[in-house]
Design a protein around this motif. Structure first.
Motif, short mmCIF file in Angstrom:
data_model
loop_
_atom_site.label_atom_id
_atom_site.label_comp_id
_atom_site.label_asym_id
_atom_site.label_seq_id
_atom_site.Cartn_x
_atom_site.Cartn_y
_atom_site.Cartn_z
N SER A 61 -5.14 -9.82 -8.08
CA SER A 61 -5.86 -8.63 -6.74
C SER A 61 -6.03 -7.32 -8.55
CB SER A 61 -4.92 -7.98 -6.25
OG SER A 61 -3.56 -7.83 -6.49
N TYR B 73 1.80 6.18 -1.09
CA TYR B 73 2.34 4.87 -1.71
C TYR B 73 1.32 4.60 -2.85
CZ TYR B 73 4.37 0.31 -2.81
OH TYR B 73 4.85 -0.92 -3.41
N LEU B 74 -0.28 3.56 -2.15
CA LEU B 74 -0.80 3.26 -3.20
C LEU B 74 -1.45 3.66 -4.09
CD1 LEU B 74 -2.85 1.86 -0.04
CD2 LEU B 74 -1.21 0.67 -1.31
N HIS C 169 -5.71 -2.02 -10.25
CA HIS C 169 -5.66 -3.04 -8.89
C HIS C 169 -7.13 -3.06 -8.27
CE1 HIS C 169 -4.66 -4.24 -5.42
NE2 HIS C 169 -3.51 -5.27 -6.07
N VAL C 170 -7.50 -4.00 -7.53
CA VAL C 170 -9.05 -3.28 -6.80
C VAL C 170 -8.52 -3.02 -5.82
CG1 VAL C 170 -9.58 -5.85 -7.44
CG2 VAL C 170 -8.53 -5.22 -5.57
N VAL C 171 -7.42 -2.71 -5.15
CA VAL C 171 -7.46 -1.68 -4.05
C VAL C 171 -8.28 -0.01 -4.76
CG1 VAL C 171 -5.15 -0.38 -4.50
CG2 VAL C 171 -6.23 -0.76 -2.10
N MET D 221 -0.23 1.69 -7.42
CA MET D 221 -1.77 1.00 -8.02
C MET D 221 -2.17 1.63 -8.87
SD MET D 221 -1.16 -2.16 -5.20
CE MET D 221 -0.59 -1.41 -4.25
N ARG E 256 -6.13 3.64 7.28
CA ARG E 256 -6.90 5.03 6.99
C ARG E 256 -8.19 4.58 7.04
NH1 ARG E 256 -2.73 7.78 4.10
NH2 ARG E 256 -1.13 6.67 3.01
N MET F 237 -1.27 -12.45 -9.76
CA MET F 237 -2.07 -11.36 -8.67
C MET F 237 -3.72 -11.46 -9.29
SD MET F 237 0.14 -9.65 -7.11
CE MET F 237 1.88 -9.92 -6.80
N ALA G 91 2.44 -5.72 -1.66
CA ALA G 91 2.28 -4.28 -1.77
C ALA G 91 0.86 -4.67 -2.84
CB ALA G 91 2.08 -3.87 -1.20
N TRP G 92 1.68 -5.16 -4.18
CA TRP G 92 0.40 -5.67 -5.20
C TRP G 92 -0.09 -6.69 -4.50
CZ3 TRP G 92 4.12 -6.31 -10.10
CH2 TRP G 92 4.97 -5.09 -10.69
N SER G 93 -0.50 -7.65 -4.13
CA SER G 93 -0.79 -9.06 -4.27
C SER G 93 -1.97 -8.83 -3.03
CB SER G 93 -0.15 -10.26 -3.88
OG SER G 93 0.33 -10.43 -1.83
N CYS G 94 -1.73 -7.98 -1.96
CA CYS G 94 -3.23 -7.60 -1.54
C CYS G 94 -4.25 -6.77 -2.09
CB CYS G 94 -2.37 -6.87 -0.11
SG CYS G 94 -3.74 -6.08 1.31
N PRO G 95 -5.25 -7.24 -1.99
CA PRO G 95 -6.45 -6.37 -2.72
C PRO G 95 -7.25 -5.20 -1.34
CG PRO G 95 -7.11 -8.93 -1.83
CD PRO G 95 -5.90 -8.43 -1.49
N TYR G 96 -6.57 -5.45 -0.58
CA TYR G 96 -7.19 -4.31 0.46
C TYR G 96 -6.26 -3.21 0.69
CZ TYR G 96 -9.55 -8.77 1.29
OH TYR G 96 -10.14 -9.77 1.78
N GLY G 97 -4.76 -3.14 -0.09
CA GLY G 97 -3.79 -1.90 -0.28
C GLY G 97 -3.60 -1.77 1.13
N ALA G 98 -3.32 -2.55 2.45
CA ALA G 98 -3.34 -2.67 3.85
C ALA G 98 -1.84 -2.85 3.82
CB ALA G 98 -3.73 -4.25 4.46
N ARG G 99 -0.52 -2.31 2.34
CA ARG G 99 0.91 -2.27 2.68
C ARG G 99 1.46 -1.63 1.87
NH1 ARG G 99 3.68 -7.69 3.31
NH2 ARG G 99 2.32 -9.11 4.71
N GLU G 100 2.41 -0.76 3.26
CA GLU G 100 2.86 0.46 1.93
C GLU G 100 4.02 0.58 1.78
OE1 GLU G 100 0.84 4.64 3.09
OE2 GLU G 100 -1.24 3.57 2.78
N TYR H 210 -10.97 1.33 -3.49
CA TYR H 210 -11.42 2.34 -2.04
C TYR H 210 -11.25 3.49 -2.24
CZ TYR H 210 -11.73 -2.36 0.45
OH TYR H 210 -11.45 -3.79 1.35
N LYS I 264 -9.59 0.94 7.50
CA LYS I 264 -9.13 -0.24 6.64
C LYS I 264 -7.42 -0.07 6.98
CE LYS I 264 -8.43 0.52 2.19
NZ LYS I 264 -6.63 0.48 2.21
#
Lengths: 291, 248
Positions: free
Chosen positions: A131, A215-216, A282-284, A220, B60, A129, B122-131, A287, B80
């Protein structure tokens, strides 16, 4: 990252179970018959119980067989395939051992190698990962493998090897935390790169996209309990490796002693694994103005 | 298949103009509306009218403030959604093959009947694009409105993603970023379109157009003259009284 109990139980117990399979497969523990059966049963209960627990983490546990398909690209899939392979190989080895009183060396080695590969695959689920900078390191597989080996040595009553591995774990674990604390900064990801606005000036989040949770953030951007991190680290270090090592060195091995050391190690291991998730950022989070 | 295609025929994606976006959240709402009632499981809400509403969204809008020294703060609204990366980590981590990138147009999709809801993508996405949808137990993400853009049952002008069709400011553009002569590619070249988190190595397809630099003006406070303190000395009797009391 959210420290889900199902995943903590999965990684700790299955690690111990596969660690035990490895030592038994390598021919350690000179027992037979019923005693052998008990050790084999413990290994299966831990490995299988851990895997079963991981199913509770899924949105659709009934579809878990589909997860075995993508072993060419996915570490999670590889882990699934390897864990089934290990349990199959070790199962044949164990049946011959218990009922025929023969330990087929090459089969044992194969099962042991497969067990190590399974734990490695588990660790790579996290280490891949990018991220999550704290996880994205070769130290993650080192950590998973060392805990599995030390736990396996302990469960197979190899007090000398277990004590040595626990002693080795103390500086390694400490180093993993020190390196991990710098990982996010070293990853180069900032709110500036996340939005592309970094060049324009000093950046801050003015408004979240929503007033509630999502959820994010739940999954995360977990932050609860991080303030106790230092205390928990000391606890994990003391109970996870230092105390077991000391007890194994000082006191002669007995059933009560071993059980006590196992319980102490397990408590420390749970704390260590809780931190592994809770401290991973997590880098998210960038944001959301949070790390 | 969860291995990524070597190359895709097209690179469909969005170009979002941060200079134009007014932060109205209309794209977010229209996205939710279209995608909750069309392809795949609906985008559920939990406790929608209660104290802690939580729901699944594919888009979002965040708001950031940029401040340079001695200059007024500048607000940038930041929508985003999935960036449909060329090197999408969410695709390769998937154990079932539910997560995939289409060879024909590069859209990253989830086959929901194969998704086990492990959350690894979702964990692997750095942008938080998946929920993960809390009720359906499967992963939800932007489909680039794959059920609109090729849909011959709707008028041609509607065959763009819902967010693009809705944006009242015209801040969202849709097209083939693989074709250097497309409108979106030219826009990116002209305005210096940005990749988000290039250091993550995901090679996102979507681009963001940076806010145009504001004209360098002195900070003018139109109310200042009216708000200045009026400290002139009072004259006449009150002035005498003031001076006398001061001396005491």
């Amino acid at each position: 990252m959210h420290p889900a109990p199902s995943v903590i139980i999965f990684t700790t117990l299955s690690g111990l179970g596969f660690g035990l399979m490895m030592f038994l497969g390598l021919g350690f523990l000179d027992v037979s018959g019923w005693v052998a059966f008990v050790f084999v049963a413990i290994a299966y209960a831990l490995a299988g119980g851990g895997l079963l627990s991981s199913l509770f983490h899924l949105g659709h546990p009934e579809r878990f067989m589909k997860a075995l398909r993508q072993w060419r690209s996915s570490w999670l899939s590889r882990e699934g395939v390897l864990s089934f392979l290990t349990m199959g190989l070790f199962g044949i080895y164990a049946l011959l051992w218990i009922f025929m009183d023969t330990r087929v060396a090459w089969l044992g080695y194969l099962a042991a190698a497969s067990a190590v590969a399974t734990v490695f695959a588990t660790s790579m689920i996290y280490a891949q990962m990018k991220s999550v900078p704290r996880w994205h390191s070769f130290l993650t597989p080192v950590m998973f493998l060392m805990y599995a080996l030390a736990g396996g040595a302990l469960l197979s009553t190899q007090t000398y090897i277990a004590g040595l591995l626990f002693l080795l774990l103390v500086p390694v674990q400490a180093m993993i935390w020190v390196v991990g604390d710098r990982a996010f900064g070293a990853s180069g990801s900032t709110m500036g790169t996340a939005t592309g606005l970094g060049k324009l000036g000093k950046l801050r989040l003015l408004e979240k996209p929503h007033s509630g949770n999502n959820y994010l953030l739940q999954e995360m951007v977990y932050k609860i309990g991080r303030k106790h991190a230092t205390k928990l680290r000391l606890f994990a270090l003391a109970f996870g490796s230092l105390l077991p090592a000391a007890l194994l060195v000082v006191f002669p091995a007995s059933h009560v002693m071993m059980l006590l050391v196992i319980l102490i190690h397990l408590t420390g291991l749970f704390a260590q694994r809780w931190l592994f998730f809770a401290e991973a950022e997590h880098v998210v989070g960038l944001y959301y103005g949070q790390r | 298949m969860t291995t990524l295609p070597q190359s895709t025929d097209k690179k469909l994606g969005l170009v979002i103009d941060l200079d134009t976006c007014v932060g109205c959240h209309a794209c977010e709402i229209s996205c939710k509306e279209w995608n909750t009632s069309n392809y795949g499981a609906p985008l559920s809400d939990v406790d929608a009218y209660g104290a802690n509403p939580v729901g699944t969204f594919l888009n979002r809008v965040h708001s950031f403030e940029v401040k340079q020294e001695n200059k007024p703060a500048q607000v940038t609204h930041f929508p985003k959604s999935c960036l449909h990366c060329e090197d999408a980590p969410c695709v390769t981590v998937c154990p079932t093959g539910a997560s995939y990138k289409r060879t024909e147009d590069g859209i990253v999709l989830v086959n929901e009947s194969d998704c086990i809801g492990c959350g690894l993508c979702a964990w692997s996405c750095p942008y938080g694009a998946r929920e993960m949808d809390a009720l359906a137990g499967v992963m939800k993400k932007c489909t680039l409105c794959v059920d609109r853009i090729y849909n011959e049952n709707i008028p041609e002008r509607d065959r763009v993603p819902s967010c693009v069709r809705t944006c009242p400011a015209g801040a969202r553009h849709f097209g083939d970023l693989g074709d250097p002569d497309s409108d979106v590619s030219r826009l990116v070249a002209e305005r210096g379109g940005m990749e988000l988190m290039p250091e993550q190595g995901t090679k996102p397809v979507n681009r963001y157009l940076p806010p145009r630099p504001k004209a360098d003006v002195e900070e003018i406070d139109v109310l200042a003259p009216f708000l200045q303190r009026q400290d002139e000395e009072a004259g006449g009797f009150l002035g005498w009284l003031d001076r006398t009391l001061e001396k005491l």
